[in-house]
Design an enzyme around this catalytic site. Structure first.
Site, mmCIF file in Angstrom:
data_model
loop_
_atom_site.group_PDB
_atom_site.id
_atom_site.type_symbol
_atom_site.label_atom_id
_atom_site.label_comp_id
_atom_site.label_asym_id
_atom_site.label_seq_id
_atom_site.Cartn_x
_atom_site.Cartn_y
_atom_site.Cartn_z
ATOM 1 N N HIS A 58 0.849 -1.197 0.000
ATOM 2 C CA HIS A 58 0.000 0.000 0.000
ATOM 3 C C HIS A 58 0.885 1.248 0.000
ATOM 4 C CE1 HIS A 58 -3.999 -1.889 1.200
ATOM 5 N NE2 HIS A 58 -3.149 -2.910 1.209
ATOM 6 N N ASP A 61 -15.223 6.750 -1.822
ATOM 7 C CA ASP A 61 -14.321 6.992 -0.693
ATOM 8 C C ASP A 61 -13.253 7.990 -1.128
ATOM 9 O OD1 ASP A 61 -12.606 6.986 1.430
ATOM 10 O OD2 ASP A 61 -12.293 4.811 1.480
ATOM 11 N N GLY A 85 -14.204 -3.304 -5.504
ATOM 12 C CA GLY A 85 -14.612 -2.177 -6.325
ATOM 13 C C GLY A 85 -13.579 -1.709 -7.328
ATOM 14 N N SER A 116 -10.345 -6.462 -5.067
ATOM 15 C CA SER A 116 -11.103 -6.800 -3.862
ATOM 16 C C SER A 116 -12.594 -6.773 -4.178
ATOM 17 C CB SER A 116 -10.761 -5.827 -2.744
ATOM 18 O OG SER A 116 -11.511 -6.110 -1.590
ATOM 19 N N LYS A 157 18.414 25.776 -42.957
ATOM 20 C CA LYS A 157 17.910 24.471 -42.512
ATOM 21 C C LYS A 157 17.171 23.822 -43.669
ATOM 22 C CE LYS A 157 15.600 22.066 -38.794
ATOM 23 N NZ LYS A 157 15.133 21.030 -39.712
#
Length: 838
Positions: free
Chosen positions: A122, A241, A190, A188, A545
């Site tokens: 974690h 959450d 969700g 797990s 160039k």
């Protein structure tokens, strides 16, 4: 050792693994050995998202058990005293005191944690910074998140499919805030949604924003969403959450295993997978490994998009000395141990050190990217081009090690006497990371090399007992390497050297009358601004160039009795000789054998270089096609530098002298031109370039040496408009007149951690390009996206392997990093996809 133990080496660290047959997941019979194997294989991707973040662990010492008899778990924060000293750690101040946490910076640390039964890793949403010297403890004021996370957790009566529905709502709201959302099925119950941040806000501020976002969605979807944490309110709802953005909270790391009864993983997903919510399930570790092999890391853009905080703790450059420091105790050894790696300049150094350690060997070190990239040579540098020597790549060393001599104390890593065998500077011809290096070393007159020697190192990729294939190299002395003068070169260890393998760094003599393309990469210019050049006007010369493709021309000059020949190589080393036969005229225009640098161009309206017109010649291989197009679209070579002339290397000759030598040895022809250098001011040069309808000006320091393969600040591109190379990753279905071709191309470039989306280009194509590109892209089709693309732009996309390179002109960047108003200019098959970077 006991039969159930194995001693292994990971990232140079020794670890003892025990009880590999122990079952961690009884329902599936998954063993500790399989867990260790998973973490070893997934390590690059997990570390990408866990790097520089303190790691808390959930440990199941006796396995996860079964529903009837669950295993015991405990949450671990502190790094135990018994942990290896080489594990990077940081102390974090808490209200109850400070705790020292590990940082998952490498595969060795991840292997140690898995060995300790830490199934779940974690991490927080903020970083501590890899380059900081440890200040003792890190307080909450140092924590600035570089990503936001929202955990969608289904309450009783809701399932994963309901979380997907909420995820789509959250995504829409985040995109309205200018944030991209990246989904992860948690393994797990969700879903975790991540959004990259710039690191300027505090954890509290981000937590407040996430809380308000959750409340806003709850207000609009009261029957589906809840934002309060009380369990009694979650019945038949999906909890958003938001609290995991708190400075004190952590979330399971992407790609971490979960301590469920089956070995599921926190797995990154694509939004396309969520089009059918009912079919989505949590993934087991075997499925995740297969997905990574096929699709790569779907979460790569998240880490590539995260910004850097004002505190300087986020997204710091990779600390290339981390392994070096972990092996040395500054209190016991006199070796240099700096906090950070250095910065390489235009002049690159090398050192070869004779090292009387447990076994005598020679340490071969080349300065690259701010460190000394190092190999151990058991038999020393080879002295015979027909006999290669073994080279074992070791950890990067600091630049300061280039002058180190002394005794490393007994008991320390590499204990023994170190002396400098030779040192000096080198010219880099090729550096293919992890695969091949070609360099010409300029040693000391009294050094072991005996002067100038050219070496090629190449990775063999060979496996063997306890071997690590990425470290297995051979070193080859090239046949065109100058011979040492007198007897000053020390011959070392030829008796047991490895004979040259067929095709491995060996060289064959060219057929009479032909010449092989030079194995040299052109020097590259950096994008510059006019003002700094204007301030130091006397230091610069200017060239126009030319809008074409770069070419290194190797010339065997024609003589009165022998026809000459020309070989052309592109910037990425491809042989262009057959594709542009008219440039063989160069053999008649050169007075001596030479190697030239120049630009192949096709002329359009007003005799101006036209890159779109050049497209007609690029990529042709059939002799009849080449001959037909040669007459319709002739090409020219604008030669602007000379690297070798009449057997002499001019790489270290100043620019002005090389230009003068070029004018002496090359005369103009029908297809061969030697444009003069502009002698006015930078403003006059830019005005002239604009009037001629050219792309811009090349500004070159008058005293600059030629550095093959290096992008330097001694050559600058000063452009009127902005162009860049892009990788094509897909195309969108066309309608109307474009129904048989495509509407637009989806573009990307390599960021720090993988492909990064740059948007779409739908203009600038003519009918011929539309049809030829559609045919080309269909030959590279793939089923899935090679990177994460916003759903609105990916909905009708057809994906292709990221191998086709093009060039676009654009008007700047959007806030999300997309190209603004891009216009297609053409294909760039002279540029390798891996070289297209941000």
């Amino acid at each position: 050792m006991p039969r159930d133990e194995q001693r292994i080496s990971v990232d140079g660290h020794r670890l003892t693994l025990k009880n590999l047959d122990k079952v961690y997941y009884p329902q599936t019979g998954t063993t500790k050995g399989e867990v260790l194997d998973y973490y070893a294989r997934i390590a690059p991707h997990l570390i990408r998202h866990a790097r520089d973040r303190i790691a808390t662990r959930k440990r199941w010492v006796d396995g996860v058990g079964t529903p009837e008899d669950p295993g015991s778990v405990f949450f671990e924060k502190d790094l135990p005293d018994s942990a290896p000293s080489w594990i990077t750690s940081r102390a974090i101040r808490h209200s109850t005191g400070s705790k020292r946490y590990p940082l998952v910076q490498d595969r060795a640390t991840l292997t140690y944690l898995a060995q300790m039964a830490s199934l779940e890793i974690h991490v927080p949403q903020w970083r501590v910074g890899p380059g900081r010297s440890d200040p003792g403890t890190i307080s909450s004021e140092d924590r600035h998140p570089d990503r936001m996370v929202l955990d969608l957790d289904p309450g009783p009566g809701r399932e994963l499919a309901d979380c997907i529905e909420v995820a789509q709502l959250v995504r829409e709201l985040l995109e309205g805030m200018g944030l991209e959302a990246y989904p992860v099925t948690s393994g797990s119950k969700g879903i975790h949604l991540y959004a990259p941040l710039d690191g300027s806000a505090s954890c509290q501020q981000i937590s407040d924003v996430a809380h308000e976002l959750a409340r806003s969605l709850e207000a609009d979807h009261k029957d589906l969403i809840v934002s309060a944490m009380k369990k009694t309110l979650r019945e038949n709802k999906v909890l958003i959450d938001w609290s995991q953005n708190s400075a004190a909270k952590t979330t399971v790391a992407p790609y971490s295993l979960r301590g469920r009864f089956t070995p599921t993983v926190a797995a990154p997903r694509s939004w396309d997978e969520f089009d059918d919510p009912g079919s989505v399930e949590h993934l087991r570790f075997e499925e995740v490994l297969d997905r990574v092999d096929e699709f790569g890391d779907l979460l790569e853009p998240l880490s590539a998009s995260a910004g850097e905080s004002d505190a300087g703790t986020l997204d710091a450059p990779r600390d290339r000395l981390e392994v070096y420091r972990s092996k040395r105790d500054p209190k016991r050894t006199s070796e240099p141990i700096p906090d950070r790696h250095g910065t390489s300049g235009d002049e690159l150094s090398f050192v070869i050190q004779e090292h009387h350690a447990r076994r005598l060997h020679w340490d071969f070190r080349l300065e690259h990217d701010g460190v000394l990239v190092s190999w151990a040579l058991p038999k020393g540098p080879p002295t015979d081009p027909d006999r290669n020597h073994l080279a074992v790549q070791t950890e990067d060393h600091p630049l300061e090690y280039g002058t180190f001599e002394g005794t490393i104390p007994k008991g320390e890593y590499g204990a023994g006497e170190v002396t400098i065998w030779d040192s000096g500077t080198y010219e880099l011809e090729k550096w293919r990371e992890g695969r091949e290096v070609i360099a010409t070393l300029h040693g000391r007159e009294d050094g072991g090399l005996g002067g100038v020697r050219k070496f090629a190192l190449f990775n063999t990729g060979e496996h063997g007992p306890n071997s690590e294939p990425e470290k297995n190299w051979l070193i080859h002395l090239t046949k065109d390497s100058p011979a040492p003068e007198g007897d000053s070169a020390a011959a070392v260890g030829d008796d047991d050297s490895v004979a040259a393998a067929d095709g491995e760094a060996s060289e064959t003599a060219a057929e009479p009358g032909t010449v092989e393309p030079a194995d040299i990469s052109p020097m590259l210019a950096s994008l510059g601004e006019v003002d700094p050049v204007r301030r130091d006007a006397d230091d610069w010369a200017f060239e126009m160039k030319w809008d074409g493709i770069r070419a290194i021309a190797t010339v065997r000059a024609s003589t009165s009795t022998t026809p000459g020949s020309v070989a052309l190589a592109s910037r990425n080393g491809h042989d262009l000789t057959v594709a542009y036969p008219e440039l063989g005229e160069l053999a008649d225009c050169a007075d001596v054998d030479c190697v030239l640098d120049g630009e192949i161009v096709a002329l359009g309206t007003g005799s101006r270089p036209d890159f779109s017109r050049l497209q007609r010649r690029m990529g042709l291989t059939d002799e009849r096609d080449i001959e037909r197009e040669r007459h319709r679209t002739p090409v020219h070579l604008m030669a602007f530098d000379v690297l070798r002339a009449d057997g002499d290397s001019l790489l270290r000759t100043p620019y002005c002298d090389r230009r003068e030598r070029l004018r002496e040895i090359v005369t103009e022809g029908e297809s061969i031109h030697v444009p003069i250098a502009f002698t006015g001011t930078v403003d006059e040069a830019m005005d002239a370039s604009r009037e001629l309808g050219l792309e811009g000006v090349m500004a070159k320091k008058i005293d600059s040496v030629y550095l093959p393969g290096r992008r330097t600040r001694t050559w600058l591109k000063l452009k009127h408009s902005t162009t860049r190379d892009v990788i094509i990753v897909g195309w969108r279905t066309g309608t109307g007149e474009r129904s048989d071709t495509f509407a637009s191309l989806l573009m990307a470039a390599h960021g720090k951690d993988g492909l990064e989306y740059l948007g779409r280009v739908g203009t600038g194509f003519d009918e011929r390009q539309l049809r030829s590109l559609r045919k080309l892209l269909q030959s590279h089709s793939r089923k899935t996206a090679p990177l994460d693309v916003p759903a609105a732009e990916a909905r009708d996309a057809h994906w292709v392997r990221p191998v086709v390179v093009g060039e676009v002109r654009y008007g700047g960047l959007t806030g999300g990093g997309r190209l603004r108003h891009p216009v297609w200019r053409g294909l760039r098959d002279d540029i390798d996809p891996q070289d297209v970077t941000l």
